[in-house]
Design a protein around this motif. Structure first.
Motif, short mmCIF file in Angstrom:
data_model
loop_
_atom_site.label_atom_id
_atom_site.label_comp_id
_atom_site.label_asym_id
_atom_site.label_seq_id
_atom_site.Cartn_x
_atom_site.Cartn_y
_atom_site.Cartn_z
N ILE A 3 77.66 42.73 -14.85
CA ILE A 3 78.61 42.13 -13.92
C ILE A 3 79.90 42.94 -14.05
CG2 ILE A 3 79.91 40.04 -13.31
CD1 ILE A 3 76.90 39.75 -12.88
N ARG A 12 81.10 37.74 -5.05
CA ARG A 12 79.71 38.11 -4.75
C ARG A 12 79.43 39.49 -5.32
NH1 ARG A 12 77.47 37.21 1.01
NH2 ARG A 12 77.92 39.41 1.04
N ARG A 14 76.54 42.51 -5.39
CA ARG A 14 75.36 43.02 -4.68
C ARG A 14 74.48 43.83 -5.63
NH1 ARG A 14 75.64 48.04 -1.95
NH2 ARG A 14 73.58 48.54 -1.22
N LEU A 31 69.94 41.89 -3.10
CA LEU A 31 70.13 40.58 -3.70
C LEU A 31 71.62 40.38 -3.92
CD1 LEU A 31 69.04 38.01 -5.19
CD2 LEU A 31 68.97 39.42 -7.26
N TYR A 32 72.12 39.23 -3.53
CA TYR A 32 73.54 38.92 -3.75
C TYR A 32 73.65 37.75 -4.73
CZ TYR A 32 74.93 41.99 0.02
OH TYR A 32 75.15 43.09 0.79
N LEU A 33 74.44 37.95 -5.77
CA LEU A 33 74.72 36.90 -6.73
C LEU A 33 76.12 36.36 -6.46
CD1 LEU A 33 73.61 38.66 -10.05
CD2 LEU A 33 72.28 37.06 -8.67
N VAL A 34 76.24 35.04 -6.49
CA VAL A 34 77.56 34.43 -6.39
C VAL A 34 77.93 33.97 -7.80
CG1 VAL A 34 78.96 32.60 -5.36
CG2 VAL A 34 77.16 33.72 -4.02
N VAL A 35 79.02 34.50 -8.32
CA VAL A 35 79.41 34.28 -9.72
C VAL A 35 80.10 32.93 -9.87
CG1 VAL A 35 80.87 35.15 -11.60
CG2 VAL A 35 79.63 36.75 -10.11
#
Length: 146
Positions: A3, A12, A14, A31-35
C-alpha cells in the motif's frame, strides 16, 4: 502488493490486471481496493498532519521543560516553554505522514494536557497554599465570576 505511503481511509488503490477476467477470454481487468485505516490509540490523522495529546506535569508547564514525545517514526524532543497552558499546541515539522503520490511530509501537532498531582499533603500542600497567595489571579474574572 504494498500500500503506497500517504493513503488514508477512503483512498482507492489500483492493482493492474488482478480484477475479473474479461468477456470471452479477454484479459483481466483491474482490481481497486478502498482503504480503511484502523484508528491508533495515541495518534490521529488530519490530511498529512499527525496529531497527539501528551501529558505534562504542572511543574513542566509552569517552569518549562524539554520532553520526549512519540512520533510515527520514533521519538522526538519537544521544548515546552514556561507558562504553557493546557490545550496549547506545538508543531514538530515534518514528523507527519507523506502526502499521496510522494507529496511533502506533513507535521505532527502535539497538544499538551496538564496532569495535576493526585493529592497534596504535608509540605506540598503548604507550598501550594503559598503559591496561591503569591499568584492570586482569577482565570474566571473575565467571565464576571469569582
Amino acid at each position: 502488493m504494498r500500500i503506497p505511503a500517504g493513503v488514508n481511509t477512503g483512498s482507492r488503490v489500483r492493482i493492474a490486471g488482478k480484477g475479473n477476467s474479461g468477456v470471452q477470454g479477454g484479459s483481466a481487468g483491474d482490481l481497486y481496493l478502498v482503504v480503511e485505516a484502523e484508528p491508533h490509540e495515541l495518534f490521529w490523522r488530519e490530511g498529512s498532519q499527525i496529531h497527539c495529546e501528551i501529558p505534562v506535569t504542572v511543574t513542566e508547564a509552569v517552569l518549562g521543560a524539554d520532553i520526549e514525545v512519540p512520533t510515527v517514526s520514533g521519538k522526538a524532543r519537544l521544548h515546552i516553554p514556561g507558562g504553557t497552558q493546557g490545550g496549547q499546541k506545538f508543531r514538530l515539522k515534518k514528523k507527519g505522514v507523506s502526502g499521496p503520490k510522494g507529496g511533502a511530509r506533513g507535521d505532527q501537532i502535539v497538544r499538551v494536557r496538564i496532569v495535576l498531582p493526585l493529592s497534596a499533603n504535608g509540605r506540598s500542600k503548604e507550598l501550594l497554599e503559598e503559591f496561591a497567595k503569591l499568584h492570586p489571579e482569577n482565570p474566571r474574572e473575565q467571565l464576571g465570576l469569582r
